[in-house]
Design a protein around this motif. Structure first.
Motif, mmCIF file in Angstrom:
data_model
loop_
_atom_site.group_PDB
_atom_site.id
_atom_site.type_symbol
_atom_site.label_atom_id
_atom_site.label_comp_id
_atom_site.label_asym_id
_atom_site.label_seq_id
_atom_site.Cartn_x
_atom_site.Cartn_y
_atom_site.Cartn_z
ATOM 1 N N LEU A 75 0.870 -1.167 0.000
ATOM 2 C CA LEU A 75 0.000 0.000 0.000
ATOM 3 C C LEU A 75 0.910 1.220 0.000
ATOM 4 C CD1 LEU A 75 -2.582 -0.906 2.805
ATOM 5 C CD2 LEU A 75 -3.127 -0.536 0.387
ATOM 6 N N LEU A 76 0.766 2.079 -0.985
ATOM 7 C CA LEU A 76 1.542 3.314 -1.040
ATOM 8 C C LEU A 76 0.598 4.474 -0.797
ATOM 9 C CD1 LEU A 76 3.539 1.312 -2.256
ATOM 10 C CD2 LEU A 76 4.121 3.031 -3.959
ATOM 11 N N PHE A 77 0.868 5.246 0.243
ATOM 12 C CA PHE A 77 0.047 6.398 0.610
ATOM 13 C C PHE A 77 0.762 7.659 0.143
ATOM 14 C CE2 PHE A 77 -1.196 3.022 3.369
ATOM 15 C CZ PHE A 77 -2.555 3.187 3.553
ATOM 16 N N SER A 78 0.172 8.342 -0.826
ATOM 17 C CA SER A 78 0.856 9.487 -1.409
ATOM 18 C C SER A 78 0.071 10.779 -1.279
ATOM 19 C CB SER A 78 1.145 9.244 -2.894
ATOM 20 O OG SER A 78 1.879 10.325 -3.423
ATOM 21 N N PRO A 79 0.667 11.761 -0.579
ATOM 22 C CA PRO A 79 0.128 13.113 -0.661
ATOM 23 C C PRO A 79 0.578 13.694 -2.002
ATOM 24 C CG PRO A 79 2.085 13.113 0.700
ATOM 25 C CD PRO A 79 1.812 11.680 0.312
ATOM 26 N N GLU A 80 0.206 14.924 -2.260
ATOM 27 C CA GLU A 80 0.610 15.578 -3.500
ATOM 28 C C GLU A 80 1.461 16.790 -3.170
ATOM 29 O OE1 GLU A 80 -2.050 15.488 -7.070
ATOM 30 O OE2 GLU A 80 -2.164 17.623 -6.579
#
Length: 187
Positions: A75-80
């Motif tokens: 699972l990759l949690f990415s903000p921007e």
């Protein structure tokens, strides 16, 4: 056998809403799945082939590779950040893409999700992360997505696990990922 899912968070900020979303995932893991939130991305040096030498890989990068090697899925949690993927997450992808053709992502399912302040929840960054991890050998599950907009307001006083709508959507993502990983074993 429990399905091992490794969560990588692209924000180092202590109060990161993406970290909170990852914490929610750990709590909402379906039965038969264990989600580990990786600690230590800040200690990993920027990827450089000159320091990626067998037997002499920096300890933090070696630890990431070892933990990722044991994972069944990611699972990759990415903000921007400025419309794209944060450097810390891209760096982790770069380290895990090596050795070329046999990195830790190779052939393993990956889901990219996250939250951001904007109205689209960081979809540009998440799309970039999907692209990078796919090139790195991961099997990106393109049909499993979650982008939560308005994080600063939405999670100002509520942890994502306590937001009924987000918890339900996140549970669905986790169940689908778990089913995907578990399906080949059941065949």
């Amino acid at each position: 056998m429990s399905v091992r899912i490794l969560a990588l968070v692209g924000s180092l900020r202590a109060g990161s809403h993406n970290r909170q979303l990852a914490e929610a995932a750990v709590k909402l893991a379906p039965e038969g799945a264990e989600i580990e939130l990786f600690e230590g991305l800040a200690e990993i040096p920027f990827y450089n082939e000159d320091i990626d030498v067998e037997g002499d890989v920096p300890a933090a990068a070696a630890r990431l590779r070892a933990v990722a090697g044991e994972a069944d899925a990611f699972l990759l949690f990415s903000p921007e950040y400025n419309g794209t993927i944060p450097a810390v997450l891209k760096n982790a992808i770069d380290w895990l893409s090596r050795p070329y053709g046999a990195g830790a992502f190779t052939g393993k399912p990956v889901v990219v999700l996250g939250t951001a302040y904007g109205q689209f929840g960081g979809v540009w960054a998440q799309d970039e992360a999907r692209k990078a991890v796919g090139i790195a050998g991961g099997t990106v599950l393109e049909d499993i997505k979650l982008s939560v907009p308005g994080s600063v307001v939405r999670f100002a006083e509520t942890h994502p696990v306590d937001d009924a709508e987000v918890a339900e959507q996140l549970s669905e993502v986790l169940n689908r990922l778990h089913a995907h990983v578990d399906a080949p074993a059941a065949a």
